[in-house]
Design an enzyme around this catalytic site. Sequence first.
Site, short mmCIF file in Angstrom:
data_model
loop_
_atom_site.label_atom_id
_atom_site.label_comp_id
_atom_site.label_asym_id
_atom_site.label_seq_id
_atom_site.Cartn_x
_atom_site.Cartn_y
_atom_site.Cartn_z
NE ARG A 165 -1.35 -11.78 28.51
CZ ARG A 165 -1.38 -11.99 27.18
NH1 ARG A 165 -1.93 -13.09 26.70
NH2 ARG A 165 -0.82 -11.15 26.36
CB SER A 215 1.26 -6.10 30.80
OG SER A 215 1.74 -5.83 29.52
CD GLU A 309 -0.78 -9.60 31.32
OE1 GLU A 309 -1.59 -8.84 30.76
OE2 GLU A 309 0.20 -10.09 30.73
C1 LIG Z 1 10.03 -7.29 29.94
C2 LIG Z 1 8.88 -8.25 30.02
C3 LIG Z 1 8.05 -8.42 28.92
C4 LIG Z 1 6.95 -9.28 29.00
N1 LIG Z 1 6.16 -9.43 27.89
C5 LIG Z 1 5.10 -10.26 27.95
C6 LIG Z 1 4.26 -10.45 26.80
O1 LIG Z 1 4.49 -9.91 25.73
N2 LIG Z 1 3.20 -11.28 26.92
C7 LIG Z 1 2.91 -11.92 28.09
O2 LIG Z 1 1.92 -12.67 28.13
N3 LIG Z 1 3.69 -11.78 29.18
C8 LIG Z 1 4.77 -10.98 29.14
N4 LIG Z 1 5.56 -10.83 30.24
C9 LIG Z 1 5.20 -11.49 31.51
C10 LIG Z 1 5.81 -12.89 31.69
O3 LIG Z 1 7.00 -13.04 30.99
C11 LIG Z 1 4.85 -13.99 31.29
O4 LIG Z 1 3.67 -13.90 32.02
C12 LIG Z 1 5.45 -15.40 31.46
O5 LIG Z 1 4.58 -16.35 30.93
C13 LIG Z 1 5.71 -15.76 32.93
O6 LIG Z 1 6.46 -16.95 32.94
P1 LIG Z 1 7.42 -17.28 34.15
O7 LIG Z 1 8.01 -18.61 33.91
O8 LIG Z 1 8.35 -16.18 34.39
O9 LIG Z 1 6.36 -17.40 35.33
P2 LIG Z 1 6.50 -16.83 36.81
O10 LIG Z 1 6.52 -15.36 36.77
O11 LIG Z 1 7.57 -17.51 37.55
O12 LIG Z 1 5.10 -17.31 37.42
C14 LIG Z 1 3.89 -16.80 36.94
C15 LIG Z 1 2.75 -17.61 37.56
O13 LIG Z 1 2.81 -18.94 37.06
C16 LIG Z 1 2.92 -19.87 38.14
N5 LIG Z 1 3.76 -20.98 37.67
C17 LIG Z 1 5.03 -20.92 37.19
N6 LIG Z 1 5.44 -22.14 36.82
C18 LIG Z 1 4.39 -22.99 37.09
C19 LIG Z 1 4.19 -24.40 36.94
N7 LIG Z 1 5.14 -25.19 36.44
N8 LIG Z 1 3.00 -24.93 37.34
C20 LIG Z 1 2.03 -24.13 37.84
N9 LIG Z 1 2.16 -22.79 37.99
C21 LIG Z 1 3.32 -22.25 37.62
C22 LIG Z 1 3.53 -19.08 39.29
O14 LIG Z 1 3.20 -19.64 40.55
C23 LIG Z 1 2.85 -17.72 39.09
O15 LIG Z 1 1.56 -17.76 39.61
C24 LIG Z 1 6.69 -9.99 30.19
C25 LIG Z 1 7.55 -9.84 31.29
C26 LIG Z 1 8.64 -8.99 31.20
C27 LIG Z 1 9.54 -8.86 32.39
#
Ligand SMILES: Cc1cc2nc3c(=O)[nH]c(=O)nc-3n(C[C@H](O)[C@H](O)[C@H](O)COP(=O)(O)OP(=O)(O)OC[C@H]3O[C@@H](n4cnc5c(N)ncnc54)[C@H](O)[C@@H]3O)c2cc1C
Length: 314
Positions: A165, A215, A309
């Site tokens: 992570r 998580s 996380e």
């Molecule tokens: C039901 C559920 C299940 C999940 N299961 C998992 C799992 O199995 N494994 C896991 O690892 N995660 C899981 N997650 C968490 C999440 O989906 C991941 O961490 C995912 O990678 C976040 O992506 P996002 O685009 O939604 O990022 P966001 O939530 O929008 O942002 C996360 C971070 O990334 C930054 N960010 C976003 N885009 C950029 C960019 N282009 N440049 C620089 N920084 C950026 C944001 O500023 C923030 O700090 C889960 C979430 C949910 C709701």
Amino acid sequence: MSIEGRIKKNMPLAQLTTFKIGGPAKFFIEVKTKEDLVEAVEWAKKEKENIYCLGGGSNLLIADEGLPGMVIKFANREAMNLSPRFSCGAGASLSYVISLARSAGLSGLEWGFGIPQATIGGCIRGNAGGFGMNTGEVIETVEAYNLKKSRWETLSQKDCQFGYRASIFKTDPDLIIWSATLRLKPAPAEQINEMVENNMKKRDTSQPRLPSAGSTFKNLFLDDVRHINPQLAEFIDEQGVAKGGKVGAGYLIDMHGLKGKAVGGAKISLEHANFIVNTGRATARDVMELIDFVKKEIKIRFKVELEEEIVILK
Ligand SMILES: Cc1cc2nc3c(=O)[nH]c(=O)nc-3n(C[C@H](O)[C@H](O)[C@H](O)COP(=O)(O)OP(=O)(O)OC[C@H]3O[C@@H](n4cnc5c(N)ncnc54)[C@H](O)[C@@H]3O)c2cc1C
């Protein structure tokens, strides 16, 4: 249209997150092209406004007061199959890329099937993963805009410094991810389908349906636990619950009997102790209070420190 004309003011953000929590952005813009991104970033720098990146909002807790600066949402959602590579915009949805890869017989992202809203940019920053796989493993290059140096950079997989992570994009917030080239592995369709379906089943049976941000805490490396609390490590060994050298934060939270513990509208999920869910009217303050409570309890009971996380933006 001028940049000022495209910037929205006081933009509600809660509905752009899976938690459905948080106040508005002082300024908000969607960027589709590299020129859009540079214009938005340079405008924010000139106006001395903080810059926040928003992917799918699936890993975020946004403060109730909102974000005092410019929120940039990535609308570069395209993904191109250059088998076995994929060229993806940061805003491409993980589910979309997985479905393209699946139909092209390419493996490496099956862990992510069923995660709502996540984008490639967010997954790269947090090196998202599951079931023994992670995003970093399939990254060949990442194109990023360096805020401080006002220039584009191409980072190799090694430059990205992926860890559990973790990535350089977490430690160096001046790097904004714009796009990436992923390299996947050809695999038989039955194998990919089986992996997707098994992982989906595991998510369905173990994860809550209420809004969450995935998580809450990172899992703990068993070797670290061994130094801090050898008795606990021994117990974990006996139970055989460590996976890939890590013990689930949810395992400890559950063992301490915290499932169902609530602060306001925020509650520790009954399905999975590492998920905090929004039961309807949770505020960011509720969630943060619950996080602090859990961290204190786990420290007192097991001596180990949990680390978030989920990303808290304020
Ligand atoms: C039901 C559920 C299940 C999940 N299961 C998992 C799992 O199995 N494994 C896991 O690892 N995660 C899981 N997650 C968490 C999440 O989906 C991941 O961490 C995912 O990678 C976040 O992506 P996002 O685009 O939604 O990022 P966001 O939530 O929008 O942002 C996360 C971070 O990334 C930054 N960010 C976003 N885009 C950029 C960019 N282009 N440049 C620089 N920084 C950026 C944001 O500023 C923030 O700090 C889960 C979430 C949910 C709701």
